[in-house]
Motif scaffolding. Structure first.
Motif, PDB file in Angstrom:
ATOM      1  N   GLY A   1      -5.747   4.637  -2.359  1.00 43.02           N
ATOM      2  CA  GLY A   1      -4.299   4.464  -2.390  1.00 43.02           C
ATOM      3  C   GLY A   1      -3.803   4.234  -3.802  1.00 43.02           C
TER       4      GLY A   1
ATOM      5  N   SER B   1      -4.244   7.359  -6.001  1.00 48.14           N
ATOM      6  CA  SER B   1      -3.319   8.442  -5.712  1.00 48.14           C
ATOM      7  C   SER B   1      -1.905   8.064  -6.107  1.00 48.14           C
ATOM      8  CB  SER B   1      -3.390   8.844  -4.247  1.00 48.14           C
ATOM      9  OG  SER B   1      -2.884   7.816  -3.450  1.00 48.14           O
ATOM     10  N   SER B   2      -1.593   6.770  -6.065  1.00 46.58           N
ATOM     11  CA  SER B   2      -0.228   6.413  -6.424  1.00 46.58           C
ATOM     12  C   SER B   2       0.014   6.519  -7.926  1.00 46.58           C
ATOM     13  CB  SER B   2       0.133   5.032  -5.900  1.00 46.58           C
ATOM     14  OG  SER B   2      -0.687   4.075  -6.505  1.00 46.58           O
ATOM     15  N   ILE B   3      -1.035   6.491  -8.734  1.00 49.10           N
ATOM     16  CA  ILE B   3      -0.752   6.776 -10.149  1.00 49.10           C
ATOM     17  C   ILE B   3      -1.154   8.201 -10.504  1.00 49.10           C
ATOM     18  CG2 ILE B   3      -1.118   4.352 -10.814  1.00 49.10           C
ATOM     19  CD1 ILE B   3      -3.479   5.819 -12.542  1.00 49.10           C
TER      20      ILE B   3
ATOM     21  N   ASN C   1      -1.298  -2.860  -1.779  1.00 49.12           N
ATOM     22  CA  ASN C   1      -1.776  -2.136  -2.951  1.00 49.12           C
ATOM     23  C   ASN C   1      -0.713  -2.211  -4.035  1.00 49.12           C
ATOM     24  OD1 ASN C   1      -2.546  -0.184  -4.811  1.00 49.12           O
ATOM     25  ND2 ASN C   1      -3.669   0.934  -3.233  1.00 49.12           N
TER      26      ASN C   1
ATOM     27  N   ALA D   1      -0.417  -1.220  -7.127  1.00 46.19           N
ATOM     28  CA  ALA D   1      -0.008  -0.038  -7.885  1.00 46.19           C
ATOM     29  C   ALA D   1       0.930   0.818  -7.035  1.00 46.19           C
ATOM     30  CB  ALA D   1      -1.238   0.761  -8.283  1.00 46.19           C
ATOM     31  N   HIS D   2       0.505   1.003  -5.825  1.00 43.04           N
ATOM     32  CA  HIS D   2       1.295   1.788  -4.878  1.00 43.04           C
ATOM     33  C   HIS D   2       2.678   1.203  -4.708  1.00 43.04           C
ATOM     34  CE1 HIS D   2       1.083   4.187  -0.902  1.00 43.04           C
ATOM     35  NE2 HIS D   2       1.821   4.760  -1.832  1.00 43.04           N
TER      36      HIS D   2
ATOM     37  N   VAL E   1       4.914   1.769  -7.680  1.00 40.70           N
ATOM     38  CA  VAL E   1       5.388   3.144  -7.788  1.00 40.70           C
ATOM     39  C   VAL E   1       6.470   3.421  -6.768  1.00 40.70           C
ATOM     40  CG1 VAL E   1       4.735   5.555  -7.571  1.00 40.70           C
ATOM     41  CG2 VAL E   1       3.212   3.966  -8.705  1.00 40.70           C
TER      42      VAL E   1
ATOM     43  N   LEU F   1       1.913   9.304  -0.648  1.00 41.33           N
ATOM     44  CA  LEU F   1       0.732   9.878  -1.290  1.00 41.33           C
ATOM     45  C   LEU F   1      -0.300   8.819  -1.623  1.00 41.33           C
ATOM     46  CD1 LEU F   1       1.093  12.972  -2.874  1.00 41.33           C
ATOM     47  CD2 LEU F   1      -0.222  11.522  -4.372  1.00 41.33           C
TER      48      LEU F   1
END
Lengths: 154, 918
Positions: free
Chosen positions: A83, A86-88, B804, B806-807, B810, B918
């Protein structure tokens, strides 16, 4: 170094990252999300990714070290890592994670260990690349230049 | 970030489930539910039939036996009767003898009979008594008269043992006897116990009396002795026993050979062999005495008939017992019948069983087929999903690409290229959609939409899509400078309204197909697309052409200096050639000036007539009637040289017919083809098209009224596009950067337009030159129509829950970009705290897979809380009726893998939707 030169270097470097498949479109979107109101967005997200990933990789290493491997736990960790990556837009890490997960399902210890190495390798590679890139950006900013927008037809 | 709502998948899965339910509901018939009982049932059937068969056999056998018994009884009775008759005949003879003795021995004096006479008479009359071995007469002698009697006859009365008889009351010595039995003369018949009894009985009754059967002395046959009394004097009419005893003079006796009698009798009758006859003396019923037949002879004891015999002796009872010699023969008829019946029953059972088994099998097959059908349908759904998703997957990055294309300040050349790229990309997307459409057409599920669109823009886009192709082709095919590529031009009549309602995509598809074909098969000359209203197709003859520049609209740019456009190639259909076109233009201009009665037309549809004319290779005459058949090309070499599947025209035909028009063509080999079709569109009322988003590149109308002169050196080409001085635009086909620099250095041109001319490109160019800045209009289109999203999300509070980091960042960043105020939480629990009522969040995005409390678990308490609050609120409605509405925070699930199950799960947990992140 001259600002223009540095800008060109940054652009070339970034392009090479895309060309070699380290990054994908997601990273571009990330960059687009960065604006005046949120100037450090990319750096912030990327460092979050680093922290997160380091922790997860540690956990994974520990989990796979156990005599009785808890594949559910391993799978959950890999899912997290997938996750984040893929998010970066860290494409190669993500792909490695996908392979990892499929072996987790099979409960294949040897393959998962191999995958862990693979993921680690990809992670350190992309970390290195991203750090270099961010350093370049900082240098440019420090030199008073603006960060050029990367346009890529991917 | 790719966001995708998975609505369509859900519907399909529901459809599949529906089918499955249908499949399981049907097929539970009676037979099916009792199928385990079938073998038992058939066994039961066989057993029941076996019983029935046995019963029938028994019944038939019993009938047979009854008949046998009847036969036996009739035979037996017959025999008994005859025996009785014969016997009575013998008795009568004895009686007659008795009367003879009485008459001649006692009534005559002196006696007329002596031993000699008697013997002779009886011997001569013996034929009348065949059964009597002999007759004898014994006289009654009382004890007092014994001496006298002995003296008279000269012998003493002897007892049976041949010694002189002992003293008794009376004696019955034989005086007369037939010669056959003369050895018994002078024996006292009273000395034998049985004889004595007989005699006593006979004289008391006056009738013939029988002894029990015994072996006759001579023949050793079984026989009986018949005794008859002889009376001295005539008796009174009704004599008493005493009177009879007193009157008795003697006794006449005869031995009857019963065995011979019966033997004779039976010999006279048919069927003698079949039956066994026994005659018994049953006076003592506990000990029957055999008179005839062997007691222990074999025979069928099952069927026995008894007939009473009356030999005239009231003290003795006789009986005849008949039975069959052999046991009843097995009744073959009955057996065969029953066997056949059983076999038929078995067959019927087997047939029924077979039928039922067949039904079961068919039903099983049916169910299996249904399962397979469901599976096939699922596979079909999967295929459709694949078809629906893959183009989607291609389109998403395409959109990103296209959005970025025009994002920066570009020079006009770049902008032109970029616009071409964008338009090509969009056309590509359209083509992808058309892939699905093809399947839809085949399934007959194609539905036309009705949206307002600008016809001119469509033609502009299509032209640009193919201009690149035709240009490349021109270069490749021929080096001949003058004819190296076909010219591509579009004319849209002014009478055609700017906006119409109809199916933009399909219309574009038709045009793309036709123009594509033309481009493919045309190497030189021109491809000319003409659009006008169907009402105004008749060309007006003899109209002089004064001016060809249609300055009134943008299309003027395309058709300017029309008189010179003709490339010198003949077209297949003369009607559509440039000459008539010229007239048409003028004609339309003339009509345009005059007030047209457009009011009543507003309500009606618009029938557009589009013709695509090319100067290509044409269609061979022999295949012209098969052109619209799918997968049909002129010959196999066509596909080798030009590629393609040959399905385009058939789709086009379908589409045209769906749109209420028809398509036709005129083609001459080696000259060219002209395809014409009509379509019906609705008129577009202003209001509806103002509402809609204008996705197409608008052609600015700011040029209306500007005069322009187009200068082109070559006939048929417009090279050099001179605007109001001092703005000079260079028109070029292919120009290198070096040349461009050169030209610019010469101060010749402000900008260069690549040929072929397109309205949009010319507009872009003019904008640049004239400084009418379109401020990065296209750039705003980034991220899928973000202005709309921006308007929707601006200032709204949105909660993002994701462990998450980072997720989360974003996602939050993306939402912030659209102006939303984003709050972030790392876990479901934290989110719960934040979502306590009253809450002010516009929406909540929640990751499904989270440690501790996942998205589903977190949603549940929120919904509980809300429904509780809603209930309370509705309860307190009276006091606070002003406040309406319900608590309901839209919760959207985020997940990386959206599959049906996940989506269904989301809905089950009362989330509002599912987002693929994603």
């Amino acid at each position: 170094m001259e600002v223009g030169q540095m800008q060109r270097r940054l652009v070339d470097y970034t392009k090479s990252l895309f060309m070699e498949g380290f990054l994908d479109a997601q990273f571009l979107q990330l960059q687009q999300l960065q604006d005046e109101s949120n100037p450090d967005f990319v750096v912030e997200v990327v460092s979050l990714f680093f922290d997160d990933s380091e922790k997860l990789l540690n956990d994974l290493t520990m989990a796979l070290d156990q005599p009785n491997v808890d594949f559910k736990k391993v799978d959950a960790h890999v899912h997290q890592l997938k996750g984040s990556s893929s998010s970066i837009g860290a494409q190669r890490v993500k792909n490695a994670c996908i392979a990892f997960r499929s072996f987790c399902e099979e409960q294949n210890i040897d393959a998962t260990l191999r995958c862990l190495q693979q993921v680690k390798q990809e992670y350190y590679l992309v970390k290195n690349k991203l750090e270099t890139m961010l350093r370049l950006e900082q240098q440019i900013v420090a030199a008073g230049g603006s960060i050029p927008m990367i346009e890529l037809g991917f | 970030m790719v966001l995708k709502l998975q609505q369509s998948h859900h519907h399909q899965s529901v459809a599949v489930k529906g089918n499955e339910q249908m499949g399981t509901k049907r097929g539970y018939t009676f037979i099916q539910s009792n199928r385990d009982w079938l073998p038992k049932l058939i066994l039961l059937w066989v057993m029941v039939m076996g019983f029935i068969s046995t019963w029938i056999y028994k019944k038939m056998d019993a009938d047979n036996n009854v008949r046998r018994e009847e036969v036996l009884s009739s035979m037996c009775d017959q025999r008994a009767r005859m025996l009785q008759d014969q016997f009575s005949v013998s008795v009568n003879h004895v009686h007659a003898l008795a009367l003879l003795v009485a008459t001649f021995h006692y009534y005559k004096n002196p006696s007329a009979i002596d031993q000699e006479t008697f013997a002779e008479y009886t011997a001569r009359a013996a034929f009348e008594r065949p059964l009597l071995s002999g007759v004898a007469y014994a006289e009654r002698v009382v004890h007092s008269g014994r001496e006298k009697f002995e003296k008279q006859h000269g012998w003493t009365i002897k007892a049976m043992q041949r010694e002189p008889s002992r003293l008794r009351d009376e004696y019955a010595p034989l005086i007369f006897s037939q010669e056959t039995i003369s050895y018994i003369e002078s024996l006292d018949m009273m000395s034998g116990e049985e004889d004595r009894e007989n005699i006593v009985r006979a004289r008391a009754t006056g009738k013939a009396v029988l002894t029990s059967p015994f072996r006759l002395l001579g023949s050793h046959h079984l026989g009986v002795v018949l005794t008859f009394p002889v009376y001295k004097s005539k008796l009174p009419p009704k004599p008493t026993m005493e009177e009879r005893i007193v009157a008795t003079a003697g006794y006449l006796g005869g031995a009857i050979d019963v065995e011979s009698l019966v033997e004779n009798l039976l010999g006279q009758l048919a069927g003698n062999q079949a039956i066994l006859v026994n005659v018994y003396d049953i006076t003592n019923s506990s000990d029957p005495l055999v008179m005839y037949g062997h007691q222990n002879q074999d025979g069928d004891w099952a069927v026995v008939h008894e007939s009473k015999l009356d030999f005239g002796d009231p003290f003795r009872k006789h009986q005849m017992i008949c039975r069959y010699h052999q046991k009843a023969p097995t009744s073959w008829t009955a057996l065969t019948n029953v066997f056949l019946f059983f076999v038929i029953c078995l067959l019927v059972g087997y047939i029924l069983y077979g039928a039922v088994i067949h039904i079961v099998k068919v039903e099983d097959d049916f169910r299996e087929m249904q399962e397979l059908k469901v599976r096939a349908e699922a596979a079909d759904v999967a295929k459709s999903q694949f078809l629906a998703t893959v183009p989607h997957e291609i389109r998403t990055p395409m959109n990103g690409m296209l959005a970025l294309l025009l994002d920066t300040d570009l020079s006009s050349t770049q902008r032109g290229y970029a616009q071409t790229a964008q338009v090509c990309g969009k056309a590509l997307i359209t083509l992808i959609n058309e892939v699905i459409d093809r399947a839809k057409i085949e399934a007959g599920k194609l539905e036309l939409e009705t949206v307002p669109f600008n016809i001119r823009s469509i033609f502009d886009n299509v032209l640009s899509l193919f201009s690149e192709k035709s240009r490349n082709k021109g270069v490749e095919v021929s080096r001949d400078k003058t004819n190296r590529k076909p010219s591509l031009a579009v004319f849209v009549s002014d009478k055609v309204p700017e906006m119409v309602m109809g199916d933009l995509g399909r219309f574009r598809q038709i045009i793309t197909n036709l123009v594509g074909n033309s481009v493919k098969f045309t190497e030189r000359g021109h491809i000319f697309v003409k659009v006008h209203l169907a009402e105004s197709t008749q060309p007006v003859a003899d109209t002089k052409v004064e001016t060809c520049l249609n300055g009134g609209s943008d299309e003027g740019l395309l058709i300017s200096s029309a008189c010179q456009f003709k490339t010198g190639y003949e077209a297949a259909d003369e009607r559509n050639s440039w000459d008539s076109f010229r007239h048409l233009v003028v004609d339309e201009e003339l009509r345009y000036d005059a007030p047209v009665n457009t009011i009543d037309e507003a309500s009606r549809g618009i029938t557009l007539m589009v013709s695509v004319e090319d100067t290509g290779i044409g269609i061979p005459l022999i295949v012209q009637d098969r052109v619209f058949t799918p997968f049909m090309q002129a010959d196999s070499s066509t596909s080798r040289n030009y590629g393609g599947t040959g399905i385009g025209l058939s789709i086009t035909k379908c589409l045209v017919e769906l749109m209420g028009g028809h398509i036709s063509f005129i083609s001459r080999p080696q000259v060219g083809s002209t395809f014409s079709f009509t379509t019906v569109f609705k008129r577009c009322n202003k209001a509806s098209y103002n509402d809609t988003k204008k996705s197409i590149v608008e052609l600015p109308s700011g040029f209306k009224g500007l005069k322009a002169i187009v200068v082109d050196g070559k006939p048929g080409k417009q090279n050099g596009h001179v605007f109001k001085l001092p703005k000079v635009i260079l028109l070029a086909k292919n120009i290198t950067n070096v040349e461009l620099e050169k030209a610019k250095a010469a101060g010749f041109a402000d900008t260069v337009i690549m040929k072929p001319m397109r309205a949009s490109m010319a507009a872009a160019c003019l904008q640049q030159v004239l400084g009418i800045g379109k401020k990065r209009q296209a750039g705003k289109d980034m991220l899928n129509g973000s202005p709309v999203l921006h308007g929707l999300l601006c200032g709204k509070k949105i909660l993002v829950v994701d462990d998450n980091m980072a997720h989360q960042r974003v996602f939050a960043g993306a939402l912030k970009k659209f102006g939303a105020a984003v709050e972030c939480r790392e876990s479901g629990k934290a989110a719960l705290k934040l979502l306590q009522l009253p809450c002010c969040f516009y929406a909540c995005f929640m990751d499904i897979q989270m440690p501790e409390m996942d998205g589903f678990e977190a949603t549940h308490p929120i919904r509980m809380m809300e429904s509780k609050a809603n209930e309370q609120m509705n309860g307190g409605m009276d006091e606070d009726s002003g406040r309406k509405g319900e608590w309901h925070v839209p919760i959207l699930a985020m997940t990386a893998d959206v599959i049906h199950a996940t989506y269904d799960e989301c809905l089950k947990c009362r989330m509002d939707g599912c987002v693929e992140a994603l």
